[in-house]
Design a protein around this motif. Structure first.
Motif, PDB file in Angstrom:
ATOM      1  N   ASP A  53       0.748  -1.106   0.109  1.00 17.45           N
ATOM      2  CA  ASP A  53      -0.027  -0.056  -0.233  1.00 17.45           C
ATOM      3  C   ASP A  53       0.834   1.296  -0.043  1.00 17.45           C
ATOM      4  N   GLU A  89      -1.214  -4.573  -3.245  1.00 12.24           N
ATOM      5  CA  GLU A  89      -2.162  -3.605  -2.916  1.00 12.24           C
ATOM      6  C   GLU A  89      -3.184  -4.447  -2.399  1.00 12.24           C
ATOM      7  N   SER A  98      -1.533   4.785  -5.630  1.00 11.81           N
ATOM      8  CA  SER A  98      -0.430   4.104  -5.416  1.00 11.81           C
ATOM      9  C   SER A  98       0.765   4.430  -5.926  1.00 11.81           C
ATOM     10  N   ASN A 284      -5.614   3.756  -9.732  1.00  8.48           N
ATOM     11  CA  ASN A 284      -5.646   2.485  -8.824  1.00  8.48           C
ATOM     12  C   ASN A 284      -6.122   1.268  -9.557  1.00  8.48           C
ATOM     13  N   GLY A 288      -1.847   1.614 -10.584  1.00  7.29           N
ATOM     14  CA  GLY A 288      -1.237   3.054 -10.413  1.00  7.29           C
ATOM     15  C   GLY A 288      -0.844   3.813 -11.493  1.00  7.29           C
TER      16      GLY A 288
END
Length: 308
Positions: A53, A89, A98, A284, A288
């Motif tokens: 994360d 993630e 991200s 995301n 990302g």
């Protein structure tokens, strides 16, 4: 029917609790602007590491990104001579972007998320009218984890658990004796995650949390966010299963599923949308990565008007 994935996770945790060599070293990096905690987890024996994360810095007024948060992680990893094998993630976040692609470029590693991301891509692909060029099959990620799927971090065992409710794609990752639970649950004095995003479900969230809280009492739980509950002056992001079962203000032992769903549904109706939800989710769900540049070479974030 027995929950085989939870049983396997519990056995892994118990092994790590009795054998120090099976426990990971963990460093948390708190981003106060988004109240997000990113983690670097590594196996001391092999120096293999996972980053969970990560955060890309984003200035919403100007639309500019920067990498100071990610660079802190890079400096830490390189100073310890770690080899990054996983960029994980826990779900497609709605409150921060991200930094996984940037970190992957600098450090390597496989980008991973739960297989439920495919459902999230479908829902939000339609909301943002992403078009046929946007693949809705999770192919932006190197690995899609299923419930109960095992992986390793050097000599340390890992197992992925599907814990939907906040979103359909939420996963918890058990590495050694530590559980990285994403947005399912917060510190005991703050409670639990919201369940009103598209695909969210308060009843599912309750069941996912109770599933996690069936792990051994001393399982270390590492949380994705902290907002400092009233009366607490310090940010915090680590608790245990026992602490959550005894003290969580929303879901401690004795709280029924009916009462939780009623509380969570009522509470969620009072909450504003996260300030970065539009750019965050849009990026995301692409792993990302920014949307493809248009013919002028610039990437654009769409804001659907009166659609949510």
């Amino acid at each position: 029917m027995a929950d085989e994935a939870i049983q396997a996770a519990a056995e892994q945790i118990e092994r790590a609790q009795t054998d120090k060599a099976l426990r990971p070293s963990i460093a948390g990096f708190f981003d106060e602007s988004t109240n997000t905690v990113s983690y670097v987890i590594h196996d001391p024996a092999t120096c293999e590491a996972a980053i969970i994360d990560s955060v890309l810095d984003y200035e919403s007024a100007s639309g500019r990104t920067s990498n100071s948060s990610a660079n802190r992680i890079i400096e830490y990893v390189t100073s310890k001579n770690m080899k990054v094998t996983w960029l994980i993630e826990t779900h497609a976040h709605a409150d921060h972007i991200s930094a996984a692609p940037y970190l992957q470029q600098k450090l390597g590693g496989k980008l991973a998320i739960g297989r439920g991301i495919i459902k999230v891509q479908d829902v939000f692909g339609k909301l943002f009218n992403a078009g046929t060029d946007f693949e809705r099959d999770g192919s932006q990620f190197d690995r899609l984890f299923d419930d109960g799927e095992r992986f390793s971090l050097g000599t340390i065992e890992g197992i992925a658990l599907h814990v939907p409710g906040h979103t359909p794609a939420d996963m918890a990752f058990i590495i050694g004796d530590a559980a990285f639970v994403g947005d399912t649950i917060f510190m005991p004095d703050f409670g639990t995650a919201r369940a009103d995003f598209p695909g969210g479900d308060a009843r599912q969230l309750f069941r996912s949390i109770r599933r996690l809280l069936s792990l051994p009492d001393e399982t270390r739980l590492f949380l994705c966010h902290d907002y400092k509950a009233p009366g607490r002056d310090e940010f915090a992001w680590e608790s245990t299963v026992r602490q959550q079962r005894e003290n969580n203000v929303h879901v401690k032992d004795g709280v029924s599923e009916h009462d939780f769903v009623e509380m969570r549904t009522s509470r969620d109706k009072t909450l504003s949308m996260p300030k970065l939800i539009m750019p965050s989710v849009q990026i995301n769900i692409r792993g990302g990565r920014l949307p493809d540049p248009e013919d002028n070479g610039v990437s654009y974030i769409k804001i659907p008007v009166n659609a949510v």
